[in-house]
Design an enzyme around this catalytic site. Structure first.
Site, short mmCIF file in Angstrom:
data_model
loop_
_atom_site.label_atom_id
_atom_site.label_comp_id
_atom_site.label_asym_id
_atom_site.label_seq_id
_atom_site.Cartn_x
_atom_site.Cartn_y
_atom_site.Cartn_z
N GLY A 1 0.89 -1.14 0.00
CA GLY A 1 0.00 0.00 0.00
C GLY A 1 0.93 1.19 0.00
O GLY A 1 2.15 1.03 0.08
N CYS A 2 0.38 2.40 -0.07
CA CYS A 2 1.24 3.56 -0.10
C CYS A 2 1.83 3.81 1.28
O CYS A 2 2.92 4.30 1.43
CB CYS A 2 0.45 4.75 -0.59
SG CYS A 2 1.42 6.19 -0.94
N GLN A 3 1.08 3.46 2.33
CA GLN A 3 1.50 3.82 3.68
C GLN A 3 1.80 2.62 4.56
O GLN A 3 2.82 2.55 5.20
CB GLN A 3 0.40 4.65 4.35
CG GLN A 3 0.15 5.95 3.63
CD GLN A 3 -0.78 6.84 4.39
OE1 GLN A 3 -0.98 6.69 5.59
NE2 GLN A 3 -1.36 7.79 3.71
#
Lengths: 414, 144
Positions: free
Chosen positions: B54-56
């Site tokens: 995921g991005c985070q």
């Protein structure tokens, strides 16, 4: 103390807030506390009205039409250019190129200026705290031209190491492209000093002003930068509009960036000649409504006393820094001496995303993650941060709400 | 051997559990608690090929097939995501490939957690569901 009180009274934040319709919405049954202004600012009513009015009353394509609506739209579009010129204190209006945003402005320079001026073993200097959009365009062109990318290191507090910068400069340095204000840390970089040092070494300088324009007085003439890039949507204007300021003599020598309509002089299959500045760099139908409405955002900024805005935001920053760091287990990321209203932090033992989700449940909009500055996060040895970023309409009460919500999130997570 | 509950029945159990919560605090406290209770994945499984980016936040997912059923184990560095993962494992782990492929996971919407599946890059949850279905598809293909 009396003087401070007077100033707080002179700055009527309630009246200001009333001009931003979205600030009245509720999020998860809480009044919205919008602290994600570094991502995008909210829009005043006048900007929203200008967008609507264009489509309702004079929607037409610009520049070549001979009919009434086309004329009206063209005049309004070009008035924004003039307003931007005044706002930035640029010498000529043709030095203002209207783009999609800061990202496109930087890509334009990297691609057009870079293609013409960079050669093997030349060097481009950026810094550790750049946004990806001031890293990747330079990597692309450096790879193509076999030029080298050099990076100014930073201190643990998040300040540029100017001595290291000095030692990076050499006759090989052709471009220095640095951020005015860090989106992740809030650090205000000493751009005038950087520009002077770079010019002394014979380099051209681009300043990424995406985060500074809404908060600092920008004067490109005084700054003496060669390029300045900004996004309208971070300055209370619409998305999809940006500016590239460039010194006329440099822009004139640059080849076009994209080919298409608008940017041509005469098209023949044998050879096409190009339009003059600024149209040479404005291929295709632009975001006409957005550009026109951006002028309203600049009017809005000009109508409010710049010094008062700055002082209000600085007071809020000081207050927020104190309040947030008073929460046990909070670690502030980015503690430069000179900052705009960005408070990046970590809560020990909690993932930034979890903190962000629980703040959102309480109506508080912050951003979590690496903020498109992965090399900076790597340098600081962290995966990301929780970032609260302030604008002219934020209040001390909102900082109190953030602190309370943070305490609640902490209790739930740890 | 006792037949495990169907996906639909487990989903209903979760929906019933969540209907008892009066406010968002109780709901999230429950999810956080689930996240903390989910056994951590052994370090040997925490390798690049098992990461769902995921991005985070990062999610790790492993799957195995036993007696015609698929078993999932997963982990995340963010506890709320981990809590939601624990719900997904409760629903999907131990089911047949066909059932996993067919389910629409309506319970996520019904417990008010749809926002965590939004098409943003902020968490790996949507990708995780896709990956679980990919495993089911792969095992199904091998089996037939």
């Amino acid at each position: 103390m009396e003087a401070v009180k007077e100033k707080i009274q002179a700055y009527n934040v309630t009246a200001l807030r009333n001009k931003f319709p979205v600030l009245n919405v509720k999020v998860n049954r809480h009044p919205l506390v919008y602290l994600d202004n570094a991502a995008t600012t909210q829009k005043p009513e006048s900007v929203i009205k200008a967008l609507e009015s264009y489509y309702k009353n004079y929607n037409a394509n610009i520049h070549r039409g001979i009919h009434h609506l086309a004329e009206k739209a063209t005049v309004a579009f070009e008035e924004t250019r003039t307003e931007v010129q005044k706002f930035l204190n640029a010498a000529h209006r043709e030095e203002i190129i209207l783009t999609k945003g800061t990202t496109e402005s930087i890509n334009l320079v990297a691609s057009s200026w870079g293609r013409k001026n960079l050669k093997e073993n030349d060097e481009v200097i950026i810094s550790t705290m750049e946004h990806h959009s001031n890293i990747v365009p330079w990597q692309l062109i450096c790879e193509e031209k076999k030029a080298k990318l050099k990076v100014i290191p930073i201190s643990d507090e998040g300040e540029l190491d100017l001595e290291a910068f000095r030692s990076l400069l050499s006759p090989k340095t052709k471009m220095v492209s640095v951020v005015h204000v860090s989106n992740s840390l809030g650090t205000i970089n000493p751009v005038e000093e950087i520009i002077e040092m770079a010019h002394a070494a014979g380099a051209v300088v681009l300043i990424d002003g995406a985060q500074s324009t809404a908060h600092l007085k920008i004067d490109v003439a005084r700054m003496n930068c060669d390029f300045f890039a900004l996004s309208a949507h971070k300055v209370y204007g619409p998305t999809g509009v940006g500016v590239l300021y460039g010194k006329k003599e440099i822009l004139e020598e640059m080849p076009p960036y994209q080919g298409g309509g608008e940017m041509i002089g005469e098209v023949k299959f044998e050879k096409t000649t190009y339009n003059e500045l600024p149209y040479k760099f404005e291929a295709g139908t632009p975001n006409i409504a957005g550009v026109i409405a951006f002028r309203e955002a600049l009017f809005f900024l000009n109508a409010n006393n710049h010094t008062l805005i700055h002082e209000h935001e600085q007071r809020l920053l000081e207050y927020a820094t104190k309040k947030i760091s008073s929460v046990d287990g909070i670690r502030l990321i980015g503690t430069a001496k000179s900052k705009i209203g960005v408070i990046s932090f970590l809560l020990n033992g909690a993932h930034p995303q979890d903190v962000g989700v629980l703040l959102d449940q309480q109506g508080i909009a912050v951003r979590t993650g690496h903020h498109c500055t992965q090399p900076l996060m790597t340098r600081l040895g962290i995966p990301g941060t929780v970032r609260a970023s302030l604008a002219m309409y934020n209040t001390h009460e909102e900082i109190d709400l953030l602190t309370e919500a943070l305490l609640k999130a902490k209790k739930m997570l740890l | 051997m006792i037949e495990p509950l169907s996906i639909g029945k487990i989903e209903q159990e979760i929906i019933d559990d969540f209907s008892l919560f009066d406010n968002w605090e109780e709901k999230y406290e429950y999810i956080i608690d689930m996240g903390k209770k989910l056994p951590p994945l052994d370090d040997i499984h925490k390798k690049e090929e098992n990461i769902i980016k995921g991005c985070q936040s990062t999610v790790w997912l492993v799957a195995e097939q036993k007696d015609g059923r698929i078993y999932f184990k997963a982990d995340s560095d963010a506890v709320i995501v981990k809590g939601l993962i624990s719900l997904l494992i409760r629903v999907l782990s131990g089911q047949t490939a066909t059932d996993i492929l067919e389910t629409k996971l309506d319970f996520i919407n019904k417990i008010g957690m749809m926002q965590h599946l939004a098409q943003t890059r902020s968490n790996g949850l949507l990708s995780m569901i896709k990956q679980m279905k990919h495993y089911a598809l792969a095992f199904n293909t091998v089996a037939s």
